[in-house]
Scaffold this motif. Structure first.
Motif, PDB file in Angstrom:
ATOM      1  N   TRP A  77      -3.196 -10.369  -0.585  1.00 45.54           N
ATOM      2  CA  TRP A  77      -2.178 -10.466   0.462  1.00 45.54           C
ATOM      3  C   TRP A  77      -0.861 -10.969  -0.126  1.00 45.54           C
ATOM      4  O   TRP A  77      -0.835 -11.945  -0.864  1.00 45.54           O
ATOM      5  N   GLY A  78       0.233 -10.273   0.209  1.00 45.19           N
ATOM      6  CA  GLY A  78       1.576 -10.758  -0.088  1.00 45.19           C
ATOM      7  C   GLY A  78       2.000 -10.748  -1.538  1.00 45.19           C
ATOM      8  O   GLY A  78       3.046 -11.279  -1.869  1.00 45.19           O
ATOM      9  N   ARG A  79       1.239 -10.141  -2.426  1.00 42.04           N
ATOM     10  CA  ARG A  79       1.629 -10.110  -3.838  1.00 42.04           C
ATOM     11  C   ARG A  79       2.768  -9.109  -4.005  1.00 42.04           C
ATOM     12  O   ARG A  79       2.610  -7.914  -3.821  1.00 42.04           O
ATOM     13  N   ALA A  80       3.909  -9.589  -4.359  1.00 45.42           N
ATOM     14  CA  ALA A  80       5.119  -8.751  -4.432  1.00 45.42           C
ATOM     15  C   ALA A  80       5.217  -8.031  -5.772  1.00 45.42           C
ATOM     16  O   ALA A  80       5.024  -8.622  -6.826  1.00 45.42           O
ATOM     17  N   GLY A  81       5.502  -6.744  -5.718  1.00 42.10           N
ATOM     18  CA  GLY A  81       5.848  -5.977  -6.899  1.00 42.10           C
ATOM     19  C   GLY A  81       4.702  -5.388  -7.695  1.00 42.10           C
ATOM     20  O   GLY A  81       4.918  -4.463  -8.471  1.00 42.10           O
ATOM     21  N   ARG A  82       3.517  -5.880  -7.573  1.00 44.69           N
ATOM     22  CA  ARG A  82       2.412  -5.417  -8.413  1.00 44.69           C
ATOM     23  C   ARG A  82       2.125  -3.931  -8.220  1.00 44.69           C
ATOM     24  O   ARG A  82       1.907  -3.200  -9.181  1.00 44.69           O
ATOM     25  N   LEU A  83       2.116  -3.471  -6.986  1.00 50.21           N
ATOM     26  CA  LEU A  83       1.832  -2.062  -6.713  1.00 50.21           C
ATOM     27  C   LEU A  83       2.839  -1.159  -7.406  1.00 50.21           C
ATOM     28  O   LEU A  83       2.478  -0.202  -8.079  1.00 50.21           O
ATOM     29  N   TRP A  84       4.114  -1.462  -7.262  1.00 56.34           N
ATOM     30  CA  TRP A  84       5.157  -0.588  -7.814  1.00 56.34           C
ATOM     31  C   TRP A  84       5.148  -0.614  -9.335  1.00 56.34           C
ATOM     32  O   TRP A  84       5.359   0.409  -9.980  1.00 56.34           O
ATOM     33  N   GLU A  85       4.872  -1.763  -9.933  1.00 55.13           N
ATOM     34  CA  GLU A  85       4.764  -1.853 -11.389  1.00 55.13           C
ATOM     35  C   GLU A  85       3.625  -0.962 -11.896  1.00 55.13           C
ATOM     36  O   GLU A  85       3.762  -0.247 -12.882  1.00 55.13           O
TER      37      GLU A  85
ATOM     38  N   PHE B  41       0.837  -1.204   0.000  1.00 53.81           N
ATOM     39  CA  PHE B  41       0.000   0.000   0.000  1.00 53.81           C
ATOM     40  C   PHE B  41       0.866   1.245   0.000  1.00 53.81           C
ATOM     41  O   PHE B  41       2.040   1.222   0.368  1.00 53.81           O
ATOM     42  N   VAL B  42       0.263   2.321  -0.426  1.00 52.91           N
ATOM     43  CA  VAL B  42       0.888   3.640  -0.360  1.00 52.91           C
ATOM     44  C   VAL B  42      -0.235   4.638  -0.092  1.00 52.91           C
ATOM     45  O   VAL B  42      -1.345   4.487  -0.594  1.00 52.91           O
ATOM     46  N   SER B  43       0.061   5.614   0.739  1.00 53.81           N
ATOM     47  CA  SER B  43      -0.898   6.676   1.057  1.00 53.81           C
ATOM     48  C   SER B  43      -0.204   8.007   0.924  1.00 53.81           C
ATOM     49  O   SER B  43       1.002   8.111   1.167  1.00 53.81           O
ATOM     50  N   GLY B  44      -0.952   9.010   0.549  1.00 52.81           N
ATOM     51  CA  GLY B  44      -0.369  10.333   0.437  1.00 52.81           C
ATOM     52  C   GLY B  44      -1.448  11.387   0.315  1.00 52.81           C
ATOM     53  O   GLY B  44      -2.645  11.100   0.396  1.00 52.81           O
ATOM     54  N   THR B  45      -1.004  12.607   0.110  1.00 55.48           N
ATOM     55  CA  THR B  45      -1.899  13.737  -0.067  1.00 55.48           C
ATOM     56  C   THR B  45      -1.592  14.363  -1.417  1.00 55.48           C
ATOM     57  O   THR B  45      -0.429  14.589  -1.750  1.00 55.48           O
ATOM     58  N   VAL B  46      -2.622  14.623  -2.193  1.00 59.28           N
ATOM     59  CA  VAL B  46      -2.482  15.176  -3.532  1.00 59.28           C
ATOM     60  C   VAL B  46      -3.227  16.502  -3.582  1.00 59.28           C
ATOM     61  O   VAL B  46      -4.310  16.626  -2.996  1.00 59.28           O
ATOM     62  N   ARG B  47      -2.662  17.460  -4.273  1.00 50.62           N
ATOM     63  CA  ARG B  47      -3.370  18.727  -4.441  1.00 50.62           C
ATOM     64  C   ARG B  47      -4.707  18.481  -5.111  1.00 50.62           C
ATOM     65  O   ARG B  47      -4.824  17.642  -6.006  1.00 50.62           O
ATOM     66  N   ALA B  48      -5.705  19.221  -4.678  1.00 46.11           N
ATOM     67  CA  ALA B  48      -7.076  18.998  -5.133  1.00 46.11           C
ATOM     68  C   ALA B  48      -7.220  19.067  -6.654  1.00 46.11           C
ATOM     69  O   ALA B  48      -7.999  18.328  -7.230  1.00 46.11           O
ATOM     70  N   ARG B  49      -6.478  19.904  -7.325  1.00 46.13           N
ATOM     71  CA  ARG B  49      -6.609  20.047  -8.778  1.00 46.13           C
ATOM     72  C   ARG B  49      -5.489  19.333  -9.540  1.00 46.13           C
ATOM     73  O   ARG B  49      -5.279  19.600 -10.716  1.00 46.13           O
TER      74      ARG B  49
END
Length: 109
Positions: free
Chosen positions: A95-103, A10-18
């Motif tokens: 669960w546990g799937r490696a690399g898919r998010l970064w790809e 997972f990754v979380s962050g804040t993005v400018r509204a526009r």
């Protein structure tokens, strides 16, 4: 015997509204990921130990004071940007799937 841990990428962050990034996020769902813009409608367990949650994507939005504590040392302008931004969370439901998010995130670049 040791404890059994499971984790979702997972990754979380804040993005400018526009930000144009917000319009490109649905492409991640076509890659098998889950995208949550704003607060999630329900808590999502991201990590568990022996079936017990240890890290959860929560439905609560941190208050003004909590943001200041979490980002201690951050300048006032940056804190204003965080408060005015849109929360974005992307996680792999598998669960546990490696690399898919970064790809998949690399496709947004």
């Amino acid at each position: 015997m040791g404890a059994h841990w499971r984790q979702r990428a997972f990754v979380s962050g804040t993005v400018r509204a526009r930000s144009p990034l917000l319009a490109r996020l649905p492409a991640l769902e076509h890659e098998g990921l889950t995208v949550v813009v704003g607060r999630p409608p329900r808590p999502v367990v991201l990590t568990d130990r022996d079936g017990r949650p240890t890290l959860v994507l929560d439905t609560r939005r941190p208050g003004r004071d909590q943001l200041a504590r979490d980002w201690a040392g951050t300048g006032r302008r940056a804190l204003r940007e965080l408060r005015g931004g849109t929360a974005v969370h992307v996680y792999d439901p598998v669960w546990g799937r490696a690399g898919r998010l970064w790809e998949a995130l690399a496709l947004l670049a």
